[in-house]
Design a protein around this motif. Structure first.
Motif, PDB file in Angstrom:
ATOM      1  N   VAL A 205       0.720  -8.107  11.364  1.00  0.00           N
ATOM      2  CA  VAL A 205       1.224  -8.730  10.126  1.00  0.00           C
ATOM      3  C   VAL A 205       1.674 -10.045  10.175  1.00  0.00           C
ATOM      4  O   VAL A 205       2.488 -10.455  11.267  1.00  0.00           O
ATOM      5  CB  VAL A 205       2.177  -7.653   9.462  1.00  0.00           C
ATOM      6  CG1 VAL A 205       2.761  -8.164   8.104  1.00  0.00           C
ATOM      7  CG2 VAL A 205       1.956  -6.233   9.562  1.00  0.00           C
TER       8      VAL A 205
ATOM      9  N   ASN B 209       4.966  -9.886  12.870  1.00  0.00           N
ATOM     10  CA  ASN B 209       5.507  -8.818  13.485  1.00  0.00           C
ATOM     11  C   ASN B 209       5.640  -8.645  14.911  1.00  0.00           C
ATOM     12  O   ASN B 209       4.734  -9.113  15.695  1.00  0.00           O
ATOM     13  CB  ASN B 209       5.071  -7.261  12.913  1.00  0.00           C
ATOM     14  CG  ASN B 209       3.488  -7.158  13.306  1.00  0.00           C
ATOM     15  OD1 ASN B 209       2.922  -8.087  13.368  1.00  0.00           O
ATOM     16  ND2 ASN B 209       3.104  -5.868  13.536  1.00  0.00           N
TER      17      ASN B 209
ATOM     18  N   GLU C 258       6.750  -6.023  18.050  1.00  0.00           N
ATOM     19  CA  GLU C 258       6.998  -4.766  18.578  1.00  0.00           C
ATOM     20  C   GLU C 258       7.942  -4.830  19.779  1.00  0.00           C
ATOM     21  O   GLU C 258       7.960  -5.828  20.640  1.00  0.00           O
ATOM     22  CB  GLU C 258       5.904  -4.110  18.384  1.00  0.00           C
ATOM     23  CG  GLU C 258       5.355  -4.105  17.119  1.00  0.00           C
ATOM     24  CD  GLU C 258       3.967  -3.123  16.901  1.00  0.00           C
ATOM     25  OE1 GLU C 258       3.357  -2.574  17.918  1.00  0.00           O
ATOM     26  OE2 GLU C 258       3.713  -2.993  15.766  1.00  0.00           O
TER      27      GLU C 258
ATOM     28  N   CYS D 295       9.546  -6.494  11.552  1.00  0.00           N
ATOM     29  CA  CYS D 295       8.671  -6.865  10.663  1.00  0.00           C
ATOM     30  C   CYS D 295       8.339  -8.342  10.624  1.00  0.00           C
ATOM     31  O   CYS D 295       9.074  -9.062  10.771  1.00  0.00           O
ATOM     32  CB  CYS D 295       8.878  -6.308   9.265  1.00  0.00           C
ATOM     33  SG  CYS D 295       8.876  -4.551   9.264  1.00  0.00           S
ATOM     34  N   ALA D 296       7.166  -8.698  10.261  1.00  0.00           N
ATOM     35  CA  ALA D 296       6.849  -9.929  10.086  1.00  0.00           C
ATOM     36  C   ALA D 296       7.717 -10.701   8.869  1.00  0.00           C
ATOM     37  O   ALA D 296       8.171 -12.062   9.179  1.00  0.00           O
ATOM     38  CB  ALA D 296       5.369 -10.104   9.497  1.00  0.00           C
ATOM     39  N   GLU D 297       7.938  -9.955   7.789  1.00  0.00           N
ATOM     40  CA  GLU D 297       8.675 -10.667   6.885  1.00  0.00           C
ATOM     41  C   GLU D 297      10.139 -10.875   7.363  1.00  0.00           C
ATOM     42  O   GLU D 297      10.560 -12.157   7.028  1.00  0.00           O
ATOM     43  CB  GLU D 297       8.812  -9.765   5.531  1.00  0.00           C
ATOM     44  CG  GLU D 297       7.574  -9.373   4.946  1.00  0.00           C
ATOM     45  CD  GLU D 297       6.914  -8.104   5.565  1.00  0.00           C
ATOM     46  OE1 GLU D 297       6.820  -7.910   6.923  1.00  0.00           O
ATOM     47  OE2 GLU D 297       6.116  -7.446   4.729  1.00  0.00           O
TER      48      GLU D 297
ATOM     49  N   ILE E  36      -1.083  -5.224   1.842  1.00  0.00           N
ATOM     50  CA  ILE E  36       0.106  -4.270   2.189  1.00  0.00           C
ATOM     51  C   ILE E  36       1.376  -4.629   1.581  1.00  0.00           C
ATOM     52  O   ILE E  36       1.408  -5.844   0.878  1.00  0.00           O
ATOM     53  CB  ILE E  36       0.434  -4.242   3.692  1.00  0.00           C
ATOM     54  CG1 ILE E  36       0.894  -5.568   4.162  1.00  0.00           C
ATOM     55  CG2 ILE E  36      -0.882  -3.887   4.502  1.00  0.00           C
ATOM     56  CD1 ILE E  36       1.518  -5.607   5.309  1.00  0.00           C
ATOM     57  N   SER E  37       2.364  -3.746   1.240  1.00  0.00           N
ATOM     58  CA  SER E  37       3.473  -3.893   0.598  1.00  0.00           C
ATOM     59  C   SER E  37       4.639  -3.824   1.487  1.00  0.00           C
ATOM     60  O   SER E  37       4.718  -3.037   2.332  1.00  0.00           O
ATOM     61  CB  SER E  37       3.701  -2.937  -0.540  1.00  0.00           C
ATOM     62  OG  SER E  37       4.410  -3.004  -1.294  1.00  0.00           O
TER      63      SER E  37
ATOM     64  N   CYS F  52       8.122  -3.054   3.688  1.00  0.00           N
ATOM     65  CA  CYS F  52       8.850  -1.802   3.801  1.00  0.00           C
ATOM     66  C   CYS F  52      10.185  -1.982   3.265  1.00  0.00           C
ATOM     67  O   CYS F  52      10.480  -3.150   2.692  1.00  0.00           O
ATOM     68  CB  CYS F  52       9.102  -1.647   5.448  1.00  0.00           C
ATOM     69  SG  CYS F  52      10.245  -2.757   6.172  1.00  0.00           S
TER      70      CYS F  52
HETATM   71  N1  THU Z   1       5.156  -4.190   9.452  1.00  0.00           N
HETATM   72  C1  THU Z   1       5.387  -5.678   9.104  1.00  0.00           C
HETATM   73  O1  THU Z   1       5.469  -6.464   9.837  1.00  0.00           O
HETATM   74  N2  THU Z   1       5.420  -5.474   7.848  1.00  0.00           N
HETATM   75  C2  THU Z   1       5.297  -4.733   6.780  1.00  0.00           C
HETATM   76  O2  THU Z   1       5.487  -5.275   5.725  1.00  0.00           O
HETATM   77  C3  THU Z   1       5.221  -3.322   7.369  1.00  0.00           C
HETATM   78  C4  THU Z   1       4.958  -2.771   8.638  1.00  0.00           C
HETATM   79  C5  THU Z   1       4.760  -3.807  11.022  1.00  0.00           C
HETATM   80  C6  THU Z   1       5.825  -3.044  11.600  1.00  0.00           C
HETATM   81  C7  THU Z   1       5.166  -2.627  12.900  1.00  0.00           C
HETATM   82  O3  THU Z   1       5.219  -3.494  14.136  1.00  0.00           O
HETATM   83  C8  THU Z   1       3.739  -2.447  12.165  1.00  0.00           C
HETATM   84  O4  THU Z   1       3.574  -3.297  11.148  1.00  0.00           O
HETATM   85  C9  THU Z   1       3.213  -0.964  11.993  1.00  0.00           C
HETATM   86  O5  THU Z   1       4.280  -0.323  11.097  1.00  0.00           O
END
Ligand code: THU
Length: 153
Positions: free
Chosen positions: A44, A60, A62, A71-73, A107-108, A110
């Motif tokens: 992401v 993102n 991990e 998450c990236a955001e 994608i939306s 989380c």
């Molecule tokens: N992820 C994001 O970075 N942003 C989102 O909006 C949804 C999920 C990442 C978290 C994890 O590293 C991977 O995507 C799978 O869930």
């Protein structure tokens, strides 16, 4: 008892990006390449445009202890919060790649990222635009629309 309704506006762009946000859209896609996502394989990217005109990106990150990843955001929102604390956010674009391809559907974010976006709105006292990028359709909406009834006190 009274019934109330919420209205949610969003704008759909088919095979194109909102013209004023082309740069952050392209940078969000590019940022997926800097994702560290060896566990999910889901990359992401997020790019933020500040009121100053500056652009920052995140991806993102991990961790083998899964919940320690981010998450990236939130990588980019926390970065700008820590490095440009006095400048408000104008817009954020988000893109995702799976198996080397931009996802067909946008994608939306989380729930946790939405809560962090709600805090950004509160912190700077203004809403911002969010652009969710898909290979077919890209949508634009207000950050506030992503989390109605956000927690606050
Ligand atoms: N992820 C994001 O970075 N942003 C989102 O909006 C949804 C999920 C990442 C978290 C994890 O590293 C991977 O995507 C799978 O869930």
């Amino acid at each position: 008892m009274e019934k109330r309704e919420l209205k949610l506006d969003y704008w759909v762009y088919t095979k194109t990006y909102p013209v004023e946000y082309r740069e952050i859209c392209e940078k969000a896609v590019e940022a997926t390449g800097r994702s560290y996502s060896i566990y999910s394989g889901f990359s992401v990217g997020a790019a933020v445009l500040l009121d100053s005109g500056e652009v920052f990106t995140g991806a993102n990150q991990e961790n083998v202890a899964y919940p320690s990843g981010l998450c990236a955001e939130r990588t980019v929102l926390f970065y700008v919060g820590a490095n440009r604390p006095d400048v408000a956010i104008k817009a954020m674009a988000i893109a995702a790649c799976y198996r080397g391809e931009l996802t067909a559907d946008y994608i939306s974010p989380c729930g946790a990222c939405r809560q962090v976006m709600a805090e950004v709105i509160k912190r700077y006292g203004k809403d911002f635009d969010v652009i969710l990028i898909g290979n077919q359709e890209t949508i634009l909406l207000k950050a506030s629309a992503l989390l109605p009834f956000a927690f606050d006190f």
